[in-house]
Write a protein that holds these residues in place. Sequence first.
Motif, PDB file in Angstrom:
ATOM      1  N   TYR A   1      11.973  21.683  22.053  1.00 30.35           N
ATOM      2  CA  TYR A   1      12.970  21.027  23.378  1.00 30.35           C
ATOM      3  C   TYR A   1      12.649  19.713  23.362  1.00 30.35           C
ATOM      4  O   TYR A   1      13.656  19.167  23.713  1.00 30.35           O
ATOM      5  CB  TYR A   1      12.170  21.956  24.429  1.00 30.35           C
ATOM      6  CG  TYR A   1      12.740  21.394  25.574  1.00 30.35           C
ATOM      7  CD1 TYR A   1      14.165  21.686  26.100  1.00 30.35           C
ATOM      8  CD2 TYR A   1      11.942  20.825  26.529  1.00 30.35           C
ATOM      9  CE1 TYR A   1      14.471  20.953  27.220  1.00 30.35           C
ATOM     10  CE2 TYR A   1      12.164  20.264  27.623  1.00 30.35           C
ATOM     11  CZ  TYR A   1      13.535  20.284  27.937  1.00 30.35           C
ATOM     12  OH  TYR A   1      14.202  19.675  29.413  1.00 30.35           O
ATOM     13  N   ARG A   2      11.284  19.190  23.199  1.00 33.53           N
ATOM     14  CA  ARG A   2      11.121  17.951  23.280  1.00 33.53           C
ATOM     15  C   ARG A   2      11.618  17.032  22.238  1.00 33.53           C
ATOM     16  O   ARG A   2      12.261  16.132  22.509  1.00 33.53           O
ATOM     17  CB  ARG A   2       9.486  17.600  23.367  1.00 33.53           C
ATOM     18  CG  ARG A   2       8.754  18.335  24.154  1.00 33.53           C
ATOM     19  CD  ARG A   2       9.158  17.925  25.846  1.00 33.53           C
ATOM     20  NE  ARG A   2       8.987  16.599  25.993  1.00 33.53           N
ATOM     21  CZ  ARG A   2       9.061  16.197  27.249  1.00 33.53           C
ATOM     22  NH1 ARG A   2       9.358  17.064  28.441  1.00 33.53           N
ATOM     23  NH2 ARG A   2       9.051  14.815  27.689  1.00 33.53           N
TER      24      ARG A   2
ATOM     25  N   ASP B   1       6.475  10.432  23.175  1.00 37.96           N
ATOM     26  CA  ASP B   1       6.518  11.614  23.980  1.00 37.96           C
ATOM     27  C   ASP B   1       5.179  12.269  24.316  1.00 37.96           C
ATOM     28  O   ASP B   1       4.494  12.698  23.452  1.00 37.96           O
ATOM     29  CB  ASP B   1       7.427  12.842  23.570  1.00 37.96           C
ATOM     30  CG  ASP B   1       7.933  13.803  24.325  1.00 37.96           C
ATOM     31  OD1 ASP B   1       7.128  14.318  24.925  1.00 37.96           O
ATOM     32  OD2 ASP B   1       9.101  14.073  24.558  1.00 37.96           O
TER      33      ASP B   1
ATOM     34  N   VAL C   1       4.213  14.951  25.782  1.00 39.54           N
ATOM     35  CA  VAL C   1       4.260  16.539  25.659  1.00 39.54           C
ATOM     36  C   VAL C   1       4.019  16.646  24.040  1.00 39.54           C
ATOM     37  O   VAL C   1       3.401  17.529  23.638  1.00 39.54           O
ATOM     38  CB  VAL C   1       5.327  17.278  26.141  1.00 39.54           C
ATOM     39  CG1 VAL C   1       5.332  18.560  25.780  1.00 39.54           C
ATOM     40  CG2 VAL C   1       5.724  16.826  27.625  1.00 39.54           C
ATOM     41  N   ILE C   2       4.603  15.948  23.416  1.00 40.85           N
ATOM     42  CA  ILE C   2       4.489  16.254  21.801  1.00 40.85           C
ATOM     43  C   ILE C   2       3.097  15.964  21.363  1.00 40.85           C
ATOM     44  O   ILE C   2       2.431  16.496  20.535  1.00 40.85           O
ATOM     45  CB  ILE C   2       5.573  15.275  20.831  1.00 40.85           C
ATOM     46  CG1 ILE C   2       6.921  16.099  21.230  1.00 40.85           C
ATOM     47  CG2 ILE C   2       5.221  15.336  19.449  1.00 40.85           C
ATOM     48  CD1 ILE C   2       7.958  15.267  20.240  1.00 40.85           C
TER      49      ILE C   2
ATOM     50  N   ARG D   1      15.344  16.667  23.542  1.00 35.69           N
ATOM     51  CA  ARG D   1      15.359  15.642  24.333  1.00 35.69           C
ATOM     52  C   ARG D   1      15.290  14.151  23.852  1.00 35.69           C
ATOM     53  O   ARG D   1      16.055  13.231  24.350  1.00 35.69           O
ATOM     54  CB  ARG D   1      14.139  15.800  25.509  1.00 35.69           C
ATOM     55  CG  ARG D   1      14.275  17.033  26.204  1.00 35.69           C
ATOM     56  CD  ARG D   1      12.914  16.745  27.432  1.00 35.69           C
ATOM     57  NE  ARG D   1      13.482  15.933  28.444  1.00 35.69           N
ATOM     58  CZ  ARG D   1      12.832  14.924  28.814  1.00 35.69           C
ATOM     59  NH1 ARG D   1      12.025  14.286  27.843  1.00 35.69           N
ATOM     60  NH2 ARG D   1      13.269  14.121  29.967  1.00 35.69           N
TER      61      ARG D   1
END
Length: 407
Positions: free
Chosen positions: A317-318, A10, A12-13, A321
Motif C-alpha cells: 500500500y505504501r 516513507d 511507514v516503510i 502511494r
Amino acid sequence: MLLSGKTRGDRVIWSIVAVLVVISLLAVYSSTGSLAYKQNKGNTEYYLFRQITFIVIGVGVIYFTHLVDYRFFSKVALWLYIASIPLLLYTLLFGANLNEANRWIKLPLINLTFQTSDFARLALFMYLARQISRKQNVITDFKKGYLPMLLPIGITCLLIAPANLSTCLLTGATGLLVLFMGRASIKHLLLTIGIAAIPVVMLIAAAVFTHKSEAATVAANNESGVVQNIRKQGRVGTWVSRIQDFIYAEGDAVPYQVQQAKVAIAKGSWIGLGPGNSEQRNFLPHPYSDFIYAIIIEEYGFLGGMLMVFLYLAFLYRCIRIVGKCPYAFGTFLALALGVTLAIQAISNMAVNVNIVPVTGVTLPLVSMGGTSFLFTCFSIGILLSIARNIEQLEGKEEPAKAEVAA
C-alpha cells in the motif's frame, strides 16, 4: 555518488523493515538452532550471528541507497541490463548445481553464492521503467513501442526459466503489469499472456497425462515410454511432478515438506507454541528459508501469520502511494515494479507454506535467512525510499539536498 542528508523517505516503510528484520532474527535463530549445533560443534548461535551480519549490511545498503537520487539509476539501467544477460548465461551453463538447477555462481575469495536472477530482475525493472518513460508517445504502437519493451522481458524470463520457473513467472507477470500501468495496448498484452500461457498449459496437461498413464499402468508395474521420457527431462520432470503432487497427492503421497509444513501450522493454532519452541524445525526441509513462514505460524500462531500478511500488504500500500505521488514517469514505474515484485514474492512464499500453490523455491523477503537475495531486497527497498525521499523534497517537507548525484 551519494547525497548528504538525514534519513528520510516513507517512515511507514522504514517501520515495516524494522519489524520484519526483528521477526527474521527470531525466526532464523529458532529454525537453525539444531542445524547450527550439528554443523558447528555445538555452536547454536552461528547462524544467528550470520543473520545479524547480513541485517547490518542490508540496513546499510538501504540507508546509503536511499540517499542516492533515484534518477541516477536511469542513467545506468541499460548497462546493468546488458551486464545481466551474460551473467544469466554463465549461470545457466556453469553455475553451481543444486536439485538439477543452476541458479548460483560462487563469488571468489568470499565463498558466497550469488543468485544472478536477483540482479537480472532488478536490472530489468530499471531498464523497463526507463524505456516506458521514454516511449509514452509510441507505446501503443506494436513495433515502435511495445515490442522493444517486451523483448527484454522475454529474454530475461527465458534465461531464468530453466533453473527457476517460479522466478521467471514472477518476473514476467510484474513486467506485464508495469506495461499495463504504462498504458500499453490491452490487445497486445492479452496476446502476450495468451502466448506465455501455452507452455504453462502444456506443463499442466503433461502432469495430468502422466498421472493417468501411471494410474493405468501401475497394476502392470510398467510405466509407458512417454511417462518415462517426461520423468527424465530434468527440470521439466520436476515441474511436472510438483504440479502432479499439488493436484493429486493425498495421504502419504503428499510431498514430505508439505506434510511437515501442515503439521507446523496445525501445532501453531491461534497463539502458537512461543518463540523458540518450534518442533517441526527438526523435520521441515529449509525451515530457515523456503518454509520459514510455517515456522512463524507454529511459534506465533494464526495471529502471527496474519501479522506477516498485514505487514506485506501495508508495504504494498505504501509503495502504491509512492507511485501515485511521484511526478516523474521513471520513478513511478520503477516504484511500481519493485514494490509489486516484493509483495508478490512474499505472497507466493506464504501461499506455498499453506499449500495454496505448488512448491517453489521463493523466499520470504527480509525474513528468510540472509544471502545475496536478502541484500538485493534491501537494495530495492533503498531505491523505493529514495523515490519517497525525492517526493518529500518536492513537496517541501525536506530542504533540498545540497549535493547532487555525481554521474
